[in-house]
Scaffold this motif. Structure first.
Motif, PDB file in Angstrom:
ATOM      1  N   LEU A 112       0.861  -1.363  -0.001  1.00 52.73           N
ATOM      2  CA  LEU A 112      -0.016   0.047   0.023  1.00 52.73           C
ATOM      3  C   LEU A 112       0.902   0.990  -0.005  1.00 52.73           C
ATOM      4  N   SER A 113       1.917   1.254   0.650  1.00 55.76           N
ATOM      5  CA  SER A 113       2.709   2.478   0.682  1.00 55.76           C
ATOM      6  C   SER A 113       3.463   2.578  -0.761  1.00 55.76           C
ATOM      7  N   TRP A 114       3.835   1.595  -1.279  1.00 55.23           N
ATOM      8  CA  TRP A 114       4.604   1.614  -2.550  1.00 55.23           C
ATOM      9  C   TRP A 114       3.409   2.268  -3.703  1.00 55.23           C
ATOM     10  N   ASN A 115       2.215   1.719  -3.504  1.00 48.30           N
ATOM     11  CA  ASN A 115       1.177   2.267  -4.264  1.00 48.30           C
ATOM     12  C   ASN A 115       1.120   3.591  -4.412  1.00 48.30           C
ATOM     13  N   LYS A 116       1.167   4.235  -2.958  1.00 46.92           N
ATOM     14  CA  LYS A 116       0.868   5.711  -2.662  1.00 46.92           C
ATOM     15  C   LYS A 116       2.152   6.380  -3.308  1.00 46.92           C
ATOM     16  N   THR A 117       3.243   5.925  -3.550  1.00 44.99           N
ATOM     17  CA  THR A 117       4.323   6.688  -4.553  1.00 44.99           C
ATOM     18  C   THR A 117       4.634   6.440  -5.868  1.00 44.99           C
ATOM     19  N   VAL A 118       3.451   5.868  -6.394  1.00 46.72           N
ATOM     20  CA  VAL A 118       3.689   5.443  -8.059  1.00 46.72           C
ATOM     21  C   VAL A 118       3.650   6.583  -8.897  1.00 46.72           C
ATOM     22  N   GLY A 119       2.715   7.657  -8.590  1.00 51.46           N
ATOM     23  CA  GLY A 119       2.235   8.855  -9.238  1.00 51.46           C
ATOM     24  C   GLY A 119       1.682   9.736  -8.692  1.00 51.46           C
ATOM     25  N   ASP A 120       0.881  10.387  -9.299  1.00 47.34           N
ATOM     26  CA  ASP A 120      -0.428  11.360  -8.745  1.00 47.34           C
ATOM     27  C   ASP A 120      -1.468  10.470  -8.505  1.00 47.34           C
ATOM     28  N   LYS A 121      -2.365  11.059  -7.881  1.00 46.24           N
ATOM     29  CA  LYS A 121      -3.462  10.391  -7.149  1.00 46.24           C
ATOM     30  C   LYS A 121      -4.353   9.660  -8.030  1.00 46.24           C
ATOM     31  N   ASN A 138      -2.283   6.491  -8.804  1.00 49.39           N
ATOM     32  CA  ASN A 138      -2.565   5.564  -7.776  1.00 49.39           C
ATOM     33  C   ASN A 138      -3.849   4.950  -7.676  1.00 49.39           C
ATOM     34  N   GLU A 139      -4.734   5.612  -8.054  1.00 50.70           N
ATOM     35  CA  GLU A 139      -6.077   4.870  -8.017  1.00 50.70           C
ATOM     36  C   GLU A 139      -6.306   3.743  -9.014  1.00 50.70           C
ATOM     37  N   LEU A 140      -5.685   4.224 -10.231  1.00 52.52           N
ATOM     38  CA  LEU A 140      -5.620   3.092 -11.278  1.00 52.52           C
ATOM     39  C   LEU A 140      -4.893   1.854 -10.902  1.00 52.52           C
ATOM     40  N   PHE A 187      -4.379   0.781  -7.673  1.00 51.76           N
ATOM     41  CA  PHE A 187      -5.206   0.255  -6.933  1.00 51.76           C
ATOM     42  C   PHE A 187      -6.099  -0.752  -7.145  1.00 51.76           C
ATOM     43  N   ILE A 188      -7.013  -0.112  -8.323  1.00 56.49           N
ATOM     44  CA  ILE A 188      -8.152  -0.640  -8.889  1.00 56.49           C
ATOM     45  C   ILE A 188      -7.488  -1.889  -9.558  1.00 56.49           C
ATOM     46  N   ALA A 189      -6.514  -1.913 -10.508  1.00 53.36           N
ATOM     47  CA  ALA A 189      -5.876  -3.158 -10.984  1.00 53.36           C
ATOM     48  C   ALA A 189      -5.408  -3.929  -9.853  1.00 53.36           C
ATOM     49  N   PHE A 190      -4.929  -3.545  -8.835  1.00 52.79           N
ATOM     50  CA  PHE A 190      -4.276  -4.761  -7.974  1.00 52.79           C
ATOM     51  C   PHE A 190      -5.423  -5.285  -7.239  1.00 52.79           C
ATOM     52  N   CYS A 191      -6.799  -4.884  -6.954  1.00 49.34           N
ATOM     53  CA  CYS A 191      -7.594  -5.252  -6.554  1.00 49.34           C
ATOM     54  C   CYS A 191      -8.572  -6.178  -7.626  1.00 49.34           C
ATOM     55  N   ILE A 192      -8.493  -6.057  -8.840  1.00 46.81           N
ATOM     56  CA  ILE A 192      -8.970  -6.846  -9.918  1.00 46.81           C
ATOM     57  C   ILE A 192      -8.110  -8.060  -9.942  1.00 46.81           C
ATOM     58  N   ILE A 193      -6.811  -7.835  -9.879  1.00 48.03           N
ATOM     59  CA  ILE A 193      -5.612  -8.951 -10.334  1.00 48.03           C
ATOM     60  C   ILE A 193      -5.309  -9.649  -8.760  1.00 48.03           C
ATOM     61  N   PRO A 194      -6.259 -10.052  -8.002  1.00 46.65           N
ATOM     62  CA  PRO A 194      -6.352 -10.123  -6.381  1.00 46.65           C
ATOM     63  C   PRO A 194      -4.792  -9.937  -5.714  1.00 46.65           C
ATOM     64  N   VAL A 195      -3.895  -8.871  -6.126  1.00 50.90           N
ATOM     65  CA  VAL A 195      -2.525  -8.603  -5.496  1.00 50.90           C
ATOM     66  C   VAL A 195      -2.851  -8.111  -4.112  1.00 50.90           C
ATOM     67  N   TYR A 196      -3.846  -7.380  -3.891  1.00 57.43           N
ATOM     68  CA  TYR A 196      -3.990  -6.889  -2.315  1.00 57.43           C
ATOM     69  C   TYR A 196      -4.593  -8.099  -1.630  1.00 57.43           C
ATOM     70  N   GLU A 197      -5.428  -8.816  -2.266  1.00 59.91           N
ATOM     71  CA  GLU A 197      -6.197  -9.825  -1.430  1.00 59.91           C
ATOM     72  C   GLU A 197      -5.094 -10.969  -1.107  1.00 59.91           C
TER      73      GLU A 197
END
Length: 183
Positions: free
Chosen positions: A34-43, A46-48, A50-60
């Protein structure tokens, strides 16, 4: 066959609830991701991500790995192998600091200053100490969940109950009973 599978699944689930109870843990892997995701780019980026990582169950998957593996290791051994090396930036009144989690404590540096401070925990003696400029000074010794021994500046020791009254008594001893009213 289905009935046996359900019974086996339910018994595994219930036994895991007992085995892993009170194991909240630090969720080191999930928080690093999650910390890494916050540093990827602008908000928006970061949201894109986040959504991609939820769809490809990386976060899960990282969350489940923390629950089942890493937080259990942390519960039984006292240290999380993923949380080690975690670096946080903290904005203080006197400047910005970086705090890195180490195997047995924390490494603290102030931005723009070459000196650093280490807070280290000696597991065998149950003592927290501060190390700076090549010198180690003990801060406190853990007696149990309700009491610690504080090492005072004059070299003496004081048993302190871990409650409001104990902390107030320690503060009075350290400040020689002098309190100033603040608004």
């Amino acid at each position: 066959m289905k009935r046996k599978f359900r019974i086996l699944s339910m018994s595994l689930f219930l036994s895991s609830c007992v085995l892993f109870s009170s194991c909240i843990g630090s969720f080191g892997l999930f928080n690093k991701l999650l910390s890494w995701n916050k540093t990827v780019g602008d908000k928006f980026i970061n949201e894109l991500v986040f959504i991609a990582f939820c769809i490809i169950p990386v976060y899960e998957i990282s969350w489940m790995a923390d629950i089942v593996v890493f937080n259990s290791i942390e519960f039984w051994t006292g240290s999380n192998p993923v949380a080690e090396g975690k670096v946080q930036k903290i904005e203080g009144q006197n400047g910005n600091y970086t705090v890195e989690t180490t195997k047995n404590g924390y490494h603290i540096e102030k931005e723009g200053v070459s000196e650093s401070v280490d807070l280290k925990f000696n597991e065998s003696e149950k003592v927290w100490s501060v190390e700076a400029n090549g010198e180690s000074t003990p801060l406190l010794k853990v007696v149990n969940a309700e009491e610690v021994v504080m090492f005072l500046p004059d070299g003496s020791e004081m048993n302190v109950s871990l409650n409001e009254a104990g902390v107030l008594a320690y503060k009075q001893v350290v400040t020689n009973g002098t309190f100033f009213a603040a608004r």
